[in-house]
Write a protein that holds these residues in place. Structure first.
Motif, PDB file in Angstrom:
ATOM      1  N   ARG A   1      -3.199  -7.439   4.807  1.00 32.86           N
ATOM      2  CA  ARG A   1      -3.932  -8.139   3.765  1.00 32.86           C
ATOM      3  C   ARG A   1      -3.354  -7.862   2.222  1.00 32.86           C
ATOM      4  O   ARG A   1      -2.670  -7.073   2.261  1.00 32.86           O
ATOM      5  CB  ARG A   1      -5.315  -7.535   3.644  1.00 32.86           C
ATOM      6  N   THR A   2      -3.463  -8.789   1.469  1.00 37.10           N
ATOM      7  CA  THR A   2      -2.887  -8.629  -0.018  1.00 37.10           C
ATOM      8  C   THR A   2      -3.921  -7.796  -0.525  1.00 37.10           C
ATOM      9  O   THR A   2      -5.124  -7.686  -0.470  1.00 37.10           O
ATOM     10  CB  THR A   2      -3.123 -10.170  -0.471  1.00 37.10           C
ATOM     11  N   VAL A   3      -3.090  -6.896  -1.390  1.00 34.06           N
ATOM     12  CA  VAL A   3      -3.745  -5.765  -2.270  1.00 34.06           C
ATOM     13  C   VAL A   3      -4.331  -6.291  -3.476  1.00 34.06           C
ATOM     14  O   VAL A   3      -3.261  -6.988  -4.054  1.00 34.06           O
ATOM     15  CB  VAL A   3      -2.807  -4.616  -2.740  1.00 34.06           C
ATOM     16  N   ASN A   4      -5.509  -6.380  -3.512  1.00 32.20           N
ATOM     17  CA  ASN A   4      -6.027  -6.804  -4.972  1.00 32.20           C
ATOM     18  C   ASN A   4      -6.406  -5.900  -5.695  1.00 32.20           C
ATOM     19  O   ASN A   4      -6.846  -4.807  -5.384  1.00 32.20           O
ATOM     20  CB  ASN A   4      -7.172  -7.448  -4.513  1.00 32.20           C
ATOM     21  N   GLY A   5      -6.092  -5.834  -7.098  1.00 32.26           N
ATOM     22  CA  GLY A   5      -6.334  -4.877  -8.127  1.00 32.26           C
ATOM     23  C   GLY A   5      -7.995  -4.700  -8.386  1.00 32.26           C
ATOM     24  O   GLY A   5      -8.785  -5.665  -7.670  1.00 32.26           O
TER      25      GLY A   5
ATOM     26  N   GLU B   1       0.822   0.577   3.462  1.00 31.31           N
ATOM     27  CA  GLU B   1       1.297  -0.314   2.480  1.00 31.31           C
ATOM     28  C   GLU B   1       2.735  -0.623   2.733  1.00 31.31           C
ATOM     29  O   GLU B   1       3.543   0.049   2.814  1.00 31.31           O
ATOM     30  CB  GLU B   1       0.849   0.275   1.119  1.00 31.31           C
ATOM     31  N   VAL B   2       2.848  -2.114   2.673  1.00 36.12           N
ATOM     32  CA  VAL B   2       4.425  -2.579   2.431  1.00 36.12           C
ATOM     33  C   VAL B   2       4.558  -3.589   1.402  1.00 36.12           C
ATOM     34  O   VAL B   2       3.758  -4.132   0.892  1.00 36.12           O
ATOM     35  CB  VAL B   2       4.518  -3.351   3.761  1.00 36.12           C
TER      36      VAL B   2
ATOM     37  N   VAL C   1       5.959  -1.768  -6.747  1.00 39.37           N
ATOM     38  CA  VAL C   1       4.493  -2.045  -6.359  1.00 39.37           C
ATOM     39  C   VAL C   1       4.482  -2.690  -5.059  1.00 39.37           C
ATOM     40  O   VAL C   1       5.367  -3.647  -4.616  1.00 39.37           O
ATOM     41  CB  VAL C   1       3.672  -2.521  -7.083  1.00 39.37           C
ATOM     42  N   LYS C   2       3.511  -2.247  -4.039  1.00 36.69           N
ATOM     43  CA  LYS C   2       3.440  -2.854  -2.759  1.00 36.69           C
ATOM     44  C   LYS C   2       2.249  -3.778  -2.724  1.00 36.69           C
ATOM     45  O   LYS C   2       1.256  -3.544  -3.130  1.00 36.69           O
ATOM     46  CB  LYS C   2       3.292  -1.686  -1.551  1.00 36.69           C
ATOM     47  N   ASP C   3       2.560  -4.837  -2.035  1.00 32.79           N
ATOM     48  CA  ASP C   3       1.538  -5.992  -2.189  1.00 32.79           C
ATOM     49  C   ASP C   3       0.729  -6.219  -0.979  1.00 32.79           C
ATOM     50  O   ASP C   3      -0.350  -6.959  -0.910  1.00 32.79           O
ATOM     51  CB  ASP C   3       2.259  -7.627  -2.269  1.00 32.79           C
ATOM     52  N   TYR C   4       0.956  -5.664   0.308  1.00 33.72           N
ATOM     53  CA  TYR C   4       0.178  -5.758   1.412  1.00 33.72           C
ATOM     54  C   TYR C   4      -0.305  -4.466   2.011  1.00 33.72           C
ATOM     55  O   TYR C   4       0.697  -3.552   1.980  1.00 33.72           O
ATOM     56  CB  TYR C   4       1.285  -6.569   2.475  1.00 33.72           C
ATOM     57  N   VAL C   5      -1.453  -4.489   2.460  1.00 31.59           N
ATOM     58  CA  VAL C   5      -1.898  -3.225   3.072  1.00 31.59           C
ATOM     59  C   VAL C   5      -2.466  -3.569   4.653  1.00 31.59           C
ATOM     60  O   VAL C   5      -3.142  -4.606   4.570  1.00 31.59           O
ATOM     61  CB  VAL C   5      -3.034  -2.708   2.242  1.00 31.59           C
ATOM     62  N   CYS C   6      -2.251  -2.647   5.585  1.00 30.89           N
ATOM     63  CA  CYS C   6      -2.687  -2.963   7.027  1.00 30.89           C
ATOM     64  C   CYS C   6      -4.360  -2.669   7.036  1.00 30.89           C
ATOM     65  O   CYS C   6      -4.484  -1.457   6.700  1.00 30.89           O
ATOM     66  CB  CYS C   6      -1.811  -2.078   7.768  1.00 30.89           C
ATOM     67  N   ALA C   7      -5.027  -3.665   7.492  1.00 33.12           N
ATOM     68  CA  ALA C   7      -6.513  -3.406   7.548  1.00 33.12           C
ATOM     69  C   ALA C   7      -6.929  -2.289   8.643  1.00 33.12           C
ATOM     70  O   ALA C   7      -7.976  -1.890   8.604  1.00 33.12           O
ATOM     71  CB  ALA C   7      -7.220  -4.558   7.662  1.00 33.12           C
TER      72      ALA C   7
ATOM     73  N   CYS D   1       2.250  -4.938  11.991  1.00 34.43           N
ATOM     74  CA  CYS D   1       2.291  -3.884  11.213  1.00 34.43           C
ATOM     75  C   CYS D   1       3.423  -2.895  11.757  1.00 34.43           C
ATOM     76  O   CYS D   1       3.439  -2.748  12.659  1.00 34.43           O
ATOM     77  CB  CYS D   1       1.001  -3.070  11.211  1.00 34.43           C
ATOM     78  N   PRO D   2       4.266  -2.350  10.763  1.00 32.72           N
ATOM     79  CA  PRO D   2       5.213  -1.532  11.227  1.00 32.72           C
ATOM     80  C   PRO D   2       4.767  -0.146  11.685  1.00 32.72           C
ATOM     81  O   PRO D   2       5.672   0.620  12.309  1.00 32.72           O
ATOM     82  CB  PRO D   2       6.212  -1.256   9.908  1.00 32.72           C
TER      83      PRO D   2
END
Ligand SMILES: [Zn+2]
Length: 389
Positions: free
Chosen positions: A382-386, A364-365, A353-359, A372-373
């Motif tokens: 940003r942290t991905v929250n469920g 997702e990384v 699972v990926k924990d971070y997403v570019c706003a 950001c790559p």
């Protein structure tokens, strides 16, 4: 390369060629009757458009090559073809087209500028960064304010972790754009601080660059983390560390929790930082922050602390993602209480699972990155929250 991108490039090419054919016809119409040559040029063009409309990009490309062959002096057509070869991954052919253009004695300065830039992009796409940089520099010799070349060169310096050279390019971009990029510059200084510390073990220089970064942008979490690492490394007293952490949590809401891996890594601060982090949890009930903390402790082999903290804080998860994450942290002792198959599946899920997403661009990384790559934006992760259940 997606079909959509190839089609877009082809459409651009058709637009360029249509304009060129129209211009040629206008010129021809001025003094002579239409020549058969026009038909020869227009037919492959029409066939190309037809293939495009029926989604046959490869056949459309062949027809465009034919158009370019019929009038070898059409530099615009060659430029468009080069773009298309690069777009479809045929870097070698794109390079040859642009090199041939640059070797032509009749090439105008503005065409040479575009050809150097295009050749730079060919090499850049092919991963030949030094050669790409040389082409961007040659484009900049023709026009020192050529923004696409400046930005592409900046990207290469950032990729190569040459932060001060990147910063010099950023200055030039600011001048051309007439905009101030202090937040971007702060990230470059923070990276230079980290490099000075990790590669040269130069505490003084690292401290100076980190301070400069914070002076430029109070919200540059990356710079606070270099300061934090320096404090932990020199075994600074806890109140000093805590003061920095308080500033970090005040100024950098999105990234403050990146301090947690450091606080766990330096074992002597693990106990001291506990009341502080519990306080943060009580104020924010930030599930992602708590899970990051528990996971770091689990990785450091402190499963007793994980259980104790869950009990002490009464931590429960409120999303399916959180449930799975917590389950993946179950240690040996969970045997008998939890279904072993379910724990194994949760651990497998956690590894993927990926924990971070570019706003900015949504990529997702897995690991936290300051840049950001994909879209190269700084500080956009940003942290991905469920979803809360
Ligand atoms: Zn992005």
């Amino acid at each position: 390369m997606t079909q959509a991108v190839i089609l877009t490039l082809l459409l651009l090419l058709v637009a360029a060629i249509s304009w060129w054919v129209w211009r040629q016809n206008e010129l021809d119409a001025a003094d002579e009757p239409p020549k058969r040559d026009d038909d020869a040029r227009v037919m492959p063009l029409l066939r190309g458009i037809n293939f495009l409309l029926s989604d046959q990009a490869d056949l459309a490309l062949q027809e465009m090559v034919q158009v370019a062959r019929l009038r070898s002096d059409a530099i615009d057509v060659y430029m468009a073809l080069g773009e298309m070869f690069r777009g479809s991954g045929e870097i070698g052919r794109a390079v040859r087209i642009h090199q041939n253009l640059l070797a032509r004695p009749d090439i105008q300065p503005e065409q040479a500028l575009e050809a150097h830039y295009a050749l730079g992009r060919d090499f850049h796409t092919g991963g030949l960064l030094d050669r790409a940089l040389r082409q961007y520099e040659q484009a900049l010799e023709i026009d020192s304010g050529h923004l696409p070349s400046l930005e592409a060169a900046l990207r290469i310096r950032e990729q190569g972790k040459e932060w001060l050279k990147a910063e010099a390019l950023l200055c030039r971009i600011e001048r051309v754009r007439g905009e101030d990029a202090h937040d971007h510059r702060a990230f470059l200084y923070a990276e230079e601080a980290r490099r000075c510390w990790h590669e040269e073990h130069d505490r003084q220089k690292a401290m100076e660059y980190a301070d400069q970064a914070i002076a430029l942008d109070e919200g540059c979490a990356s710079a606070y983390l270099v300061r934090l690492e320096l404090l932990l490394e020199q075994e600074a007293p806890w109140p000093e560390v805590e003061a920095l952490l308080r500033r970090l949590w005040q100024q950098c809401r999105h990234h403050a929790q990146q301090a947690i891996p450091l606080l766990v890594k330096y074992a002597r601060y693990r106990a001291a930082s506990e009341p502080f982090l519990i306080g943060i949890w009580r104020d924010s009930h930030d599930e992602g922050m708590m899970l990051l903390w528990l996971e770091q402790l689990h990785k450091a082999g402190c499963d007793d602390d994980v259980r104790r903290l869950i009990d002490a804080t009464g931590f429960t998860t409120s999303s399916l993602r959180g449930d799975l994450h917590l389950l993946s942290l179950a240690g040996e002792e969970a045997a008998g209480q939890v279904d072993a198959g379910l724990v194994a599946r949760a651990k497998r899920w956690r590894r993927q699972v990926k924990d971070y997403v570019c706003a900015e661009c949504g990529v997702e990384v897995r690991e936290m990155r300051w840049q950001c790559p994909q879209c190269h934006q700084w500080g956009s992760m940003r942290t991905v929250n469920g979803d809360v259940l």
